[in-house]
Design a protein around this motif. Sequence first.
Motif, PDB file in Angstrom:
ATOM      1  N   PRO A 175     -93.039 -53.228 -21.020  1.00 52.98           N
ATOM      2  CA  PRO A 175     -92.982 -54.149 -22.164  1.00 52.98           C
ATOM      3  C   PRO A 175     -93.318 -53.479 -23.488  1.00 52.98           C
ATOM      4  CG  PRO A 175     -94.099 -55.195 -20.310  1.00 52.98           C
ATOM      5  CD  PRO A 175     -93.912 -53.752 -19.937  1.00 52.98           C
ATOM      6  N   GLY A 208     -92.327 -50.722 -24.492  1.00 54.13           N
ATOM      7  CA  GLY A 208     -91.221 -49.884 -24.930  1.00 54.13           C
ATOM      8  C   GLY A 208     -91.200 -48.495 -24.329  1.00 54.13           C
ATOM      9  N   GLY A 243     -92.131 -58.677 -17.969  1.00 53.40           N
ATOM     10  CA  GLY A 243     -91.539 -58.106 -19.179  1.00 53.40           C
ATOM     11  C   GLY A 243     -90.942 -56.738 -18.943  1.00 53.40           C
ATOM     12  N   ARG A 248     -86.456 -53.663 -26.199  1.00 52.88           N
ATOM     13  CA  ARG A 248     -86.687 -55.037 -26.655  1.00 52.88           C
ATOM     14  C   ARG A 248     -85.387 -55.775 -26.981  1.00 52.88           C
ATOM     15  NH1 ARG A 248     -90.937 -51.941 -28.446  1.00 52.88           N
ATOM     16  NH2 ARG A 248     -93.006 -52.736 -27.950  1.00 52.88           N
ATOM     17  N   ARG A 249     -84.243 -55.126 -26.681  1.00 54.09           N
ATOM     18  CA  ARG A 249     -82.959 -55.765 -26.925  1.00 54.09           C
ATOM     19  C   ARG A 249     -82.607 -56.687 -25.771  1.00 54.09           C
ATOM     20  NH1 ARG A 249     -81.958 -55.948 -31.788  1.00 54.09           N
ATOM     21  NH2 ARG A 249     -79.754 -56.278 -31.302  1.00 54.09           N
TER      22      ARG A 249
END
Length: 561
Positions: free
Chosen positions: A464, A466, A497, A531-532
């Motif tokens: 989550p 990244g 996530g 996060r896309r």
Amino acid sequence: MQRYTDELQLLHALSLALLATDASGAVTFANEAADEIFARSDEELVGRVVTDLVGLDDDPEETLPLTAVLGGTSWRGDLTVRRPGGDSLVAAASATPIRDAEGTVIGAIIGLEDMTDIRRAEAEALESETRLRLAHAAAELGTWHWNALDGTNVWDEQMHHIYGLPQGGFDGTWDAWVASIHPDDQPEAMAIVATAMEERSTYVLRNRIVRPDGRPTWIEAHGKVLVDADGNPAGTIGCVQDVTARVEMQQRQDDAAARALLLQQVTADFSEALTPEQVAHVHEASLERVRAIVGDQAVSKEDEQLLDTLASQRAIAEARAELFRHTTSISEELQSSLAASPLPRMERFEIAAYYAPGGDDLEQVGGDWYDALATPTGGLVLVVGDVMGRGVRAATTMIHVRAGIRGLLTVESSPAALLQAADHMIVRDAPEQFVTAAALRLEPETGTLDLCNAGHVPLLVVRPDGTATVVADGSGAPLGVVPRLERTSHQVTVEPGSVVVLVTDGVVESRDHDIDAGIERLRRRAAELARRPLDELVDGLASLADEHLRDDVTVVAARLR
């Protein structure tokens, strides 16, 4: 007495060598120039018979006719002067009888001038002229001399022969020469000559000429502008050669090169023509290019061979187009049957996939596959595999392996058990095939990910925050390579996530870098897209594939909610 002394000094001062003889031909006097030309002193010359000093004993034509001179006849000619040590030189000589008051010959006076250098130069000039004439004859060169002052133009015999005229058949006028040039070549030829006249320079013409017999003839002329004492153009001089054979040979070579290039390009065009209409278009375009090569000439044997080859190429291309149509139909049906089952809709998981078959236009089916299935406990099983190769054969093996694994999933969801069973299936049913696969099971409640990898590209986990991690642990040999292999799995914990990603080698392999660099490139791109939306992430990773390899490309990703 003083007069005698003065006359004697005068004789010695002359640059002309003088010998005086008595009635027997013996030398009675020699001046200093004679001493020099004979390389002997007065004492060595006086008393010698002159025929011992000049001429060649074995060549009577070069021996002084002393008897005739002493008989009262004057003589002129070249003599060979013998010098000490075997040396000699050529001299121009004149011999005149000396008479007393009663007219009786009492001796002779002989004058000699060294002509060695002059005669050598004359001989070399004659030899050079002879060589030039021989070279002209060997090269079949004709020569001309145009006098611009009186308008005359003199041609030699070879010039008349080149132009197909009898000796004297050229009237020497400017207009006659201009008329001898082919009409299409006259403007260029006249412009070249005009420029040369203006610049007082040399020039070269290559043009066709008009012969009385109508035979097509090409000539090459090398000319030089002559100038008068004031530097004004006074005419031209030069030589001409019939170069018809050379021009025709060059034309044949150019035509052969054009045919070879045309055939090469048309072959490439035919190879890209995939429909009968495209094949017909390529063939018609090729015929237009053949017409451009042939022009107004009669169709040659080489042109006929080219046309036959093009017809054969068209027949092959038409057969290939039909094969393409048939194979494409089969491939489309097969690819339709290979479509993955719809991705499951699950409460705890978002799932996305990308798949594009590789291969050429004839076989747009691949050996990659993927599956995503829900377990009874709410977990997710992802399987990705790759059969080496492309096309129908790889796809057929893939169908078999995929169906077997899907069947096993109904009774066993453990990744290690799945791939171990697949090992036995490959050994039994497709031992010659090289197959890699990766299977994972992810339990949402615990975040436990169970992974087994059979020689496949490693799993990628995107956190989550990244960060992206490559999970290379748990990798083993490809399917079926080691019979009765005990497969093991590797466990990883992931938090909500996180995104797990499986890809095939078509994503990471490239001509520009090795597979490790490709995997690192994949990891960096995944971190950038973390996060896309999941569809964007999957498409972005698939775009890393090297299009030149035309390999199958598969990307499957699942985000734990």
